[in-house]
Design a protein around this motif. Structure first.
Motif, short mmCIF file in Angstrom:
data_model
loop_
_atom_site.label_atom_id
_atom_site.label_comp_id
_atom_site.label_asym_id
_atom_site.label_seq_id
_atom_site.Cartn_x
_atom_site.Cartn_y
_atom_site.Cartn_z
N LEU A 1 8.66 54.65 46.23
CA LEU A 1 9.30 55.25 45.06
C LEU A 1 10.67 54.63 44.80
O LEU A 1 11.17 54.68 43.66
N MET A 2 11.28 54.04 45.81
CA MET A 2 12.58 53.41 45.61
C MET A 2 12.51 52.26 44.59
O MET A 2 13.52 51.92 43.98
N VAL A 3 11.33 51.68 44.43
CA VAL A 3 11.17 50.63 43.42
C VAL A 3 11.53 51.18 42.04
O VAL A 3 12.23 50.53 41.25
N THR A 4 11.07 52.40 41.75
CA THR A 4 11.35 53.02 40.46
C THR A 4 12.83 53.35 40.33
O THR A 4 13.42 53.18 39.25
N ILE A 5 13.44 53.84 41.40
CA ILE A 5 14.87 54.17 41.36
C ILE A 5 15.70 52.92 41.09
O ILE A 5 16.62 52.92 40.26
N MET B 1 17.60 62.23 38.14
CA MET B 1 16.40 62.99 38.50
C MET B 1 15.54 62.27 39.52
O MET B 1 14.97 62.91 40.41
N LEU B 2 15.45 60.97 39.43
CA LEU B 2 14.66 60.22 40.41
C LEU B 2 15.29 60.32 41.80
O LEU B 2 14.57 60.43 42.81
N LEU B 3 16.61 60.31 41.86
CA LEU B 3 17.29 60.49 43.16
C LEU B 3 17.03 61.89 43.72
O LEU B 3 16.83 62.05 44.93
N LEU B 4 17.02 62.91 42.85
CA LEU B 4 16.72 64.27 43.30
C LEU B 4 15.27 64.38 43.79
O LEU B 4 14.99 65.07 44.77
N ILE B 5 14.35 63.73 43.08
CA ILE B 5 12.95 63.75 43.51
C ILE B 5 12.81 63.08 44.89
O ILE B 5 12.10 63.57 45.77
N TRP B 6 13.50 61.97 45.07
CA TRP B 6 13.38 61.19 46.30
C TRP B 6 14.01 61.91 47.50
O TRP B 6 13.43 61.94 48.58
N ARG B 7 15.17 62.54 47.30
CA ARG B 7 15.91 63.14 48.40
C ARG B 7 15.72 64.64 48.51
O ARG B 7 16.05 65.23 49.54
N GLY B 8 15.20 65.29 47.47
CA GLY B 8 15.10 66.74 47.47
C GLY B 8 13.98 67.26 48.37
O GLY B 8 13.08 66.53 48.78
N SER B 9 14.05 68.56 48.65
CA SER B 9 13.00 69.22 49.42
C SER B 9 11.73 69.33 48.59
O SER B 9 11.72 68.96 47.40
N GLY B 10 10.68 69.87 49.19
CA GLY B 10 9.39 69.92 48.52
C GLY B 10 9.41 70.58 47.16
O GLY B 10 9.02 69.99 46.16
N TRP B 11 9.92 71.82 47.09
CA TRP B 11 9.90 72.55 45.84
C TRP B 11 10.88 71.97 44.82
O TRP B 11 10.61 71.97 43.63
N ALA C 1 11.79 68.74 44.63
CA ALA C 1 11.16 67.52 44.14
C ALA C 1 10.05 67.84 43.15
O ALA C 1 9.90 67.16 42.11
N LEU C 2 9.28 68.88 43.44
CA LEU C 2 8.18 69.30 42.57
C LEU C 2 8.71 69.70 41.19
O LEU C 2 8.20 69.25 40.16
N ALA C 3 9.76 70.54 41.19
CA ALA C 3 10.30 71.04 39.93
C ALA C 3 10.97 69.93 39.11
O ALA C 3 10.78 69.84 37.89
N VAL C 4 11.73 69.07 39.80
CA VAL C 4 12.45 68.00 39.09
C VAL C 4 11.47 66.98 38.52
O VAL C 4 11.64 66.50 37.40
N LEU D 1 4.28 63.46 46.04
CA LEU D 1 4.53 64.88 46.34
C LEU D 1 3.66 65.37 47.50
O LEU D 1 4.10 66.15 48.34
N VAL D 2 2.42 64.90 47.55
CA VAL D 2 1.51 65.34 48.61
C VAL D 2 1.87 64.71 49.95
O VAL D 2 1.96 65.41 50.97
N GLN D 3 2.09 63.41 49.98
CA GLN D 3 2.30 62.70 51.24
C GLN D 3 3.73 62.76 51.75
O GLN D 3 3.97 62.87 52.95
N ALA D 4 4.70 62.70 50.84
CA ALA D 4 6.11 62.64 51.27
C ALA D 4 6.78 64.01 51.26
O ALA D 4 7.71 64.24 52.03
N LYS D 5 6.31 64.93 50.42
CA LYS D 5 6.95 66.24 50.30
C LYS D 5 6.06 67.39 50.75
O LYS D 5 6.45 68.55 50.64
#
Length: 400
Positions: free
Chosen positions: A367-371, A290-300, A302-305, A238-242
């Motif tokens: 993070l794609m490893v987890t997806i 949810m992992l796809l939303l975290i990976w592709r979503g905007s900062g907020w 990704a944070l919420a999901v 979240l800090v480095q990617a978002k």
């Protein structure tokens, strides 16, 4: 068997089992929060501190399997009592260890205790509550989450107020010694089947010959590994990617842990209305989405999901354990031990792989490893879902 179980003081043993698993969560978070103070106390660097964690995880992984193996041979209360004693002694000795070498022994002792408590309490509870395995295991693992929430707050207060981090370990050690006495001296212990070595070997062969057990093992390996990746790398992502702040990312992870507790309470209720296989399949689909939303979503987004995704990981492990115990009722000790071991191995492998991939590129790719892992688990379980669901229904009918 049912008449024998009814003579046991179930409330006392049940509550003691819940508190023992809560101590597992407490101990693990104690180490995480107090690690800087422990480094200063032992005068060790981060590499040596990492080795402490490795020895602890190794003890946990090995003894989760051994605990399941012995659960079919000796009284399960003795296994849990031994685990409480080992964890308590390790926690106390870690505070007074005069050298780094002795601290490795203390960490190993804690790992042994964590593994024995995990396997012992799981097998004990499913043998006591044969008709509500999913519900009791989800409630049981809520207490691990409660311990994981209390641990950081308590240790943080102790460190802030005079750097008295050892007091937390001493208090946990005292509680664990009391729990050990309860298990050692409890009357009317749960009866065991008393298998011999040849029967154990036969049980292992039968388990590994059953394709359905392979599926459950690998799904647990991938799902548990993915959960730990989110817990360890989520804030960094979240800090480095978002571009979220450290405070925002830390708060999201705290909410993630809270949703794990709430999700396990919800899953314990759902097991009364739905098959375990249906619950597992639904959560696997939600994990991937949810992992796809975290990976592709905007900062907020990704944070919420990420914060609420704890719900999708929450009941996977307890529900898979309940399903395993239902499908293999005569081999629940060794089967649940293997399941716990595979979960620990999944955590080790996927965390290492995520860090390795992130080091080659960046954390977003890592993070794609987890997806991919959750996607593989979903595909495997979806393909075998009709077969597993049918076997679960047959097992329920046979039990009734």
């Amino acid at each position: 068997m049912r008449q024998l179980i009814m003579t046991i003081n179930r409330p006392l043993i049940t509550v003691a089992s819940f508190i023992s698993l809560a101590c597992n969560g407490l101990a693990l978070t104690f180490i995480g929060v107090s690690l800087p103070a422990l480094q200063q106390h032992l005068e060790i660097d981060i590499v040596q501190a990492g080795m402490l964690m490795a020895w602890l995880q190794a003890g946990l992984t090995v003894c989760a399997l051994l605990g399941g193996f012995f659960a079919d041979r000796v009284q399960r209360e003795w296994i849990i009592g031994t685990g409480c004693l080992s964890l308590g002694l390790g926690a106390v000795f870690l505070c007074i260890a005069p050298s780094y070498a002795y601290s490795l022994v203390a960490a190993s002792s804690m790992g042994v205790g964590l593994g024995l408590i995990l396997s012992g309490t799981n097998t004990l509870l499913v043998s006591m509550y044969t008709s509500h395995k999913g519900a009791i295991l989800n409630i049981h693992h809520v207490f691990f989450g409660v311990g994981s929430i209390i641990g950081p707050a308590l240790m943080g207060v102790l460190i802030i107020r005079g750097n008295n981090w050892q007091a937390g370990y001493y208090g946990a050690g005292l509680l664990l010694f009391i729990l050990a006495l309860i298990f050692f001296f409890s009357r009317d212990k749960v009866p065991i089947r008393g298998k011999n070595t040849s029967q154990d070997i036969g049980s292992l062969r039968e388990l590994f010959a059953a394709g359905r057990f392979h599926i459950i093992l690998w799904v647990n390996f991938l799902s548990m590994g993915s959960q730990l990746v989110i817990m360890l790398f989520g804030v960094t992502f979240l800090v480095q990617a978002k571009q979220c702040s450290l405070g925002e990312a830390g708060a999201a992870l705290s909410v993630f842990s809270l949703f794990i507790v709430l999700g396990r309470l919800a899953c314990s209720r759902l097991t009364f209305s739905f098959n375990h296989t249906s619950i597992v399949l639904t959560m696997l689909w939600l994990q991937v989405i949810m992992l796809l939303l975290i990976w592709r979503g905007s900062g907020w987004l990704a944070l919420a999901v990420l914060a609420v995704s704890g719900f999708t990981f929450s009941g996977m492990y307890p529900t898979l354990m309940a399903l395993t115990s239902m499908l293999f009722p005569d081999r629940d000790g060794i089967s649940l031990g293997l399941l716990s071991t595979m979960g620990g191995l999944g955590a080790i492998v996927l965390c290492w792989l995520t860090g390795f991939v992130a080091g080659l590129s960046h954390i977003g790719i890592g993070l794609m490893v987890t997806i991919v892992a959750c996607g593989l688990g979903l595909i495997m379980f979806q393909v075998y879902y009709p077969m597993l669901s049918r076997w679960e229904s047959q097992s329920q009918a046979a039990h009734e």
